[in-house]
Design an enzyme around this catalytic site. Structure first.
Site: not given
Ligand SMILES: Cc1cc2nc3c(=O)[nH]c(=O)nc-3n(C[C@H](O)[C@H](O)[C@H](O)COP(=O)(O)OP(=O)(O)OC[C@H]3O[C@@H](n4cnc5c(N)ncnc54)[C@H](O)[C@@H]3O)c2cc1C
Length: 586
Positions: A434-435
């Site tokens: 993620y990110e």
């Protein structure tokens, strides 16, 4: 196994890699003193050790309950969250005008590491909330800030980041959520978002969703995306909570790890449109979101460091306690730490963790120094931009590797859930995804960050690494072994790979992209190795009692990990053709 926040180690890295002493002397952070930094970190460590660390396993076992759109957090989370915000931890980096303490990103980074070491599922809520503070503080209108910001700064309300849709993950151009202008200047959002962290939970009274959506007349692609604030409950002019907004969680995901962090599918506007407020300008939403994402990327890197630290502490304790076999020359059964291969594993864990911490803290310090005008702030801003993808991807990759080694050090017990080693491995895995996946971080580094300032940003960084190599050689201390030589080779490899990539970015983008991930690792290896050497040199200069062990870690990194640099360089400069041919996929 319990967690002990390594406060002294953090302070050492802040002072001797991230330039905290200089920043204090130059009054970059007002009247912040070293004493105050130490006191704050001691207190944070106490909270992390005593209040959060015990929730890690119970939260993993109990998980979340989802019923009628509501999420019940595992036992103890709500109370811990309230005690944590009451102690002011959420407000630490927030703007003073809205009740924050205005303390530096560097100091908060050490705290973020602790919250996530202690309990990553817990740490994710403030990670996103603090990103929300940043986006609102920088891009929100005065009215929006007046109504929402103080509550988000204090953590009384949490914030979420709503980018992902089923067809739009890494590629945000594909976002389809719609925003319509309403006659009163507000907007109405319809659409759904997936994988929204803390999209719904019961720790706070209100949730502030930051949502990317398109206006009907928006240009196609990423120039047509706007950012909106969509509260769970509308907020009256006097600050009290009003009607429930047309925004709800449809379901939560069942995941490999972070079982106590709710990952929600969010539905906006199925009763006609969720009331929304524009943040920043129409069609400029991605730029606003990036404000939030850069800090969030550093924070996710710190999750990697946090998990790695906890896994290392646990593996070290187990290796000293578990007896098996006789070490060469021993009469009786030996603790497994006496065996060279176990020593190698634990040293790898420790060296990678400290290198990643140093990279993250250096990134945080560059972010702090980038505020303001002038050449120094501009250079710091370029340094922060260059290091952010490395901080995110190197630290989260090593988070997985270190947690995996932690399982290995435990042998069969590592595969059994009771020890907790397996949970670290499961939890660590998401941070590389993620990110912005680590593959996307590598592309960001190669295609956007290397060309910064016509290549001068990376060249000036290479100069800094060379200064460290020179200092190690000048120390002429046999305890450093081959540290100077191996680091010089690693920096040479990084420089050649950088030159090779810069020459191909426009001419042969396929070739440059093929080498992006090995290049990022090479960057992390050279930078991390030099930073550990900087720490060792600082300890020697100060005749610090940790000098011998710091030289040992720096030397281990140089002789066992930095040596991978030449292979990574080759993968970048010689390995593109096969990646871009179909033969190996046939
Ligand atoms: C637990 C969890 C929590 C999350 N929390 C949030 C949240 O709070 N808010 C939010 O908005 N999202 C959140 N996400 C979503 C997350 O950010 C995305 O999963 C991530 O960005 C990747 O998108 P994707 O899953 O669609 O994968 P894809 O984009 O389909 O990628 C699949 C693979 O292809 C690679 N790839 C894709 N495009 C390219 C390219 N151009 N070049 C090279 N490689 C490429 C990727 O690196 C990856 O390896 C969360 C996800 C999870 C699992």
């Amino acid at each position: 196994m319990s967690y002990r926040a390594p406060v002294a180690e953090m302070v050492f890295a802040m002072r001797h890699v991230a330039g905290l002493d200089r920043a204090i002397a130059e009054e970059l952070h007002g009247d912040l003193s070293l004493d105050l930094v130490e006191t704050i970190l001691e207190e944070a460590g106490k909270f992390a050790n005593e209040e959060l660390a015990p929730l890690n396993r119970s939260g993993d076992l109990e998980g979340l309950a989802f019923k009628d759109g509501a999420v019940a957090m595992p036992r103890g989370f709500k109370e811990a969250y309230r005690a944590w915000t009451a102690a002011g931890w959420n407000a630490l980096p927030g703007p003073e005008a809205y009740g924050g303490q205005g303390l530096p990103t560097l100091l908060n980074s050490a705290c973020v590491e602790m919250w996530n070491s202690a309990c990553m599922s817990f740490g994710l809520a403030p990670l996103l909330t603090m990103g929300g503070v940043e986006a609102l503080a920088q891009h929100g209108s005065d009215e929006l800030k007046g109504r929402y910001l103080a509550k988000v700064v204090s953590g009384d309300w949490t914030a979420t980041m709503n980018l992902t849709e089923p067809q739009a993950g890494s590629d945000l151009n594909a976002i389809r959520s719609r925003a319509e202008r309403a006659s009163d200047g507000t907007y109405r959002i319809t659409g759904s978002k997936i994988f929204i962290t803390y999209g719904e939970h019961d720790m706070v009274d209100n949730i502030v969703h930051l949502v990317l959506a398109r206006l009907p007349d928006a240009p196609p692609g990423n120039r047509g995306i706007s950012l909106f604030l969509v509260p769970k409950f509308l907020v009256n002019p006097d600050g009290s909570l009003g009607a429930r907004n047309d925004a709800r969680a449809h379901s939560i995901e069942h995941k490999l790890g972070i079982h106590a962090s709710p990952t929600c599918t969010m539905v906006y506007g199925d009763k006609g449109g969720a009331v929304a407020y524009l943040v920043g300008e129409e069609n400029r939403g991605l730029a606003c979101m990036f404000t939030m994402m850069n800090l969030a990327r550093l924070a996710v890197g710190l999750q990697g460091v946090g998990i790695a630290e906890r896994a290392t502490q646990q593996a070290m304790a187990y290796a000293q306690e578990r007896k098996q076999g006789r070490a060469i020359g021993a009469k009786d059964s030996s603790p497994i730490i006496a065996h060279p291969d176990v020593r190698r594993m634990v040293m790898t864990m420790r060296a990678l963790t400290r290198a990643a911490r140093a990279i993250c803290y250096a990134t945080a310090a560059a972010i702090d120094a980038s505020h303001g005008d002038g050449d120094a702030a501009k250079a710091a801003s370029e340094r922060a931009a260059l290091l952010t993808p490395v901080a995110k991807a190197f630290s989260t990759d090593i988070g997985v590797e270190v947690a995996s080694l932690g399982v290995q050090v435990h042998g069969g017990m590592g595969f059994i859930e009771e020890t907790g080693a397996a949970q670290h491995y499961r939890d660590a895995r998401i941070a590389a995804i993620y990110e912005g996946t680590n593959g996307i971080q590598a592309l960001d580094l190669v295609t956007r960050k290397l060309p910064l300032a016509g290549g001068d940003a990376v060249r000036s960084y290479l100069d800094d690494l060379r200064r460290t190599v020179k200092a190690v050689r000048a120390a002429n201390d046999p305890a450093f072994g081959l540290t100077g030589t191996r680091l010089a080779e690693a920096v040479d490899s990084l420089e050649r790979a950088t030159t090779w990539l810069l020459a191909r970015l426009e001419r042969e983008p396929q070739a440059a992209q093929a080498g992006a991930t090995p290049y990022l690792r090479l960057f992390g290896n050279a930078a991390g190795g030099c930073m550990l050497a900087d720490e060792a040199l600082a300890a020697v200069r100060r005749t610090d009692p940790s000098a011998a062990s710091r030289i040992g870690i720096a030397r281990f990194f140089a002789e066992h990990l930095a040596v991978q640099a030449s292979g990574l360089e080759r993968a970048v400069t010689e390995g593109a053709d096969i990646v871009n041919a179909d033969a190996a996929l046939g």
